[in-house]
Enzyme design. Structure first.
Site, PDB file in Angstrom:
ATOM      1  N   LYS A 173       0.774  -1.227  -0.121  1.00 14.63           N
ATOM      2  CA  LYS A 173      -0.004  -0.195   0.148  1.00 14.63           C
ATOM      3  C   LYS A 173       0.766   1.160  -0.231  1.00 14.63           C
ATOM      4  O   LYS A 173       1.682   1.494   0.616  1.00 14.63           O
ATOM      5  CB  LYS A 173      -0.876   0.006   1.133  1.00 14.63           C
ATOM      6  CG  LYS A 173      -2.057  -1.089   1.314  1.00 14.63           C
ATOM      7  CD  LYS A 173      -2.638  -1.272   2.436  1.00 14.63           C
ATOM      8  CE  LYS A 173      -1.919  -1.375   3.580  1.00 14.63           C
ATOM      9  NZ  LYS A 173      -2.534  -1.836   4.955  1.00 14.63           N
ATOM     10  N   THR A 204      -7.189   9.688   8.596  1.00 11.91           N
ATOM     11  CA  THR A 204      -7.205   8.241   8.092  1.00 11.91           C
ATOM     12  C   THR A 204      -6.772   7.223   9.204  1.00 11.91           C
ATOM     13  O   THR A 204      -6.218   6.136   8.574  1.00 11.91           O
ATOM     14  CB  THR A 204      -5.813   8.265   7.061  1.00 11.91           C
ATOM     15  OG1 THR A 204      -4.613   8.797   7.633  1.00 11.91           O
ATOM     16  CG2 THR A 204      -6.052   9.591   6.142  1.00 11.91           C
ATOM     17  N   THR A 207      -7.296   3.162   8.107  1.00 11.70           N
ATOM     18  CA  THR A 207      -7.356   2.851   6.485  1.00 11.70           C
ATOM     19  C   THR A 207      -6.943   1.488   6.191  1.00 11.70           C
ATOM     20  O   THR A 207      -7.677   0.721   5.257  1.00 11.70           O
ATOM     21  CB  THR A 207      -6.669   3.965   6.026  1.00 11.70           C
ATOM     22  OG1 THR A 207      -5.177   4.073   6.456  1.00 11.70           O
ATOM     23  CG2 THR A 207      -7.160   5.270   5.734  1.00 11.70           C
ATOM     24  N   GLY A 208      -5.963   1.013   6.790  1.00 10.25           N
ATOM     25  CA  GLY A 208      -5.656  -0.313   6.536  1.00 10.25           C
ATOM     26  C   GLY A 208      -6.460  -1.604   6.672  1.00 10.25           C
ATOM     27  O   GLY A 208      -6.777  -2.549   6.134  1.00 10.25           O
TER      28      GLY A 208
END
Length: 263
Positions: A173, A204, A207-208
């Protein structure tokens, strides 16, 4: 209805871990289940404390799920210690688990260690070979590979090396790239770049977790891996673009979004 199981830690503010996984499952129309590995005291500013669940109790949670409501896909997040890693791997082998997406949670974005050093070898040895897809960010890819991963060329090298470790696919990513948020999928010898603009949003957190959970949803629904990853990337971009602003640090995402029309 398709079912997806998350094996991960908690976040009392709902921005990451089990809570975010369940929100993502709901947004994709699948039935979500969760086996908790670690109870974490954290918020948008960082991690304060954590208490792992015993490996035996993690195993019993998985027994309860697989003996009753068998998942169509599994997402794995934070595992914390070697005992939990080996127990999760043993149960997944025992029950012949369906497609597995592993988000190799090693450190928090604030730098707090989330995987004990002794567990890293077990993760590579026991879990990587079971996974359909491993989804490290740049820092996690560097920790796995043992060299810096900061640009597109290094991402390509890392994706190939990580896929070689698992024998399956890898998604590196690029959310921390300087000029874009492109991700790289390496699957069956082919590199697939998934382009995305860098959105001006500091919030954020999670997000993962969101991306890996969304990919697991696609696999549970019978989509091919590349399509599952592409759709999940589109969903995550819409979540970030929504611009939810909560908390005093890096805030959580809005998971109920109109992502079908995201370009």
């Amino acid at each position: 209805m398709k079912t997806v199981l998350s094996i991960a830690g908690t976040d009392p503010t709902g921005g990451a871990g089990i809570q975010t996984d369940l929100k993502t499952f709901e947004a994709h129309g699948v039935y979500g289940m969760a086996a908790i590995t670690v109870v974490i005291a954290q918020n948008t500013t960082g991690v304060t404390a954590m208490q792992p669940v015993s490996a035996a109790l993690v195993g019993q949670q998985l027994d309860c799920v697989f003996r009753d409501i068998r998942p169509d896909a599994v997402k794995i997040g934070m595992l914390y210690d070697e005992g939990i890693v080996r127990t999760v791997a043993e149960r997944l082998r025992r029950y012949g688990a369906p497609p597995i997406v592993l988000d190799p949670v090693i450190r928090s974005s604030s730098g707090h260690a989330l995987l004990q050093p002794a567990a890293e070898h077990a993760l590579l040895e026991e879990l990587f070979p079971l996974c359909t897809l491993v989804t490290p960010n740049l820092a996690e890819a560097a920790a796995i590979c043992g060299y810096p991963v900061t640009d597109r060329a290094q991402m390509e090298r890392a994706a190939k090396d990580i896929a070689a470790c698992s024998g399956h696919a890898a998604l590196v990513k690029g959310g921390h790239l300087a000029d874009c948020a492109d991700d790289l999928l390496f699957d069956h010898g082919t590199l697939h770049w998934l382009s995305a603009p860098r959105i001006d949003n500091p919030n954020t957190h999670g997000t993962g977790c969101t991306l890996s959970s969304a990919i697991a949803c696609g696999l549970a629904q019978g989509l091919p891996l590349t399509e599952s990853v592409t759709r999940a990337k589109r969903y995550l971009t819409a979540c970030i673009r929504c611009g939810l602003a909560l908390g005093h640090g890096s805030g959580p995402l809005q998971h109920k979004v109109d992502w079908e029309n995201e370009p």
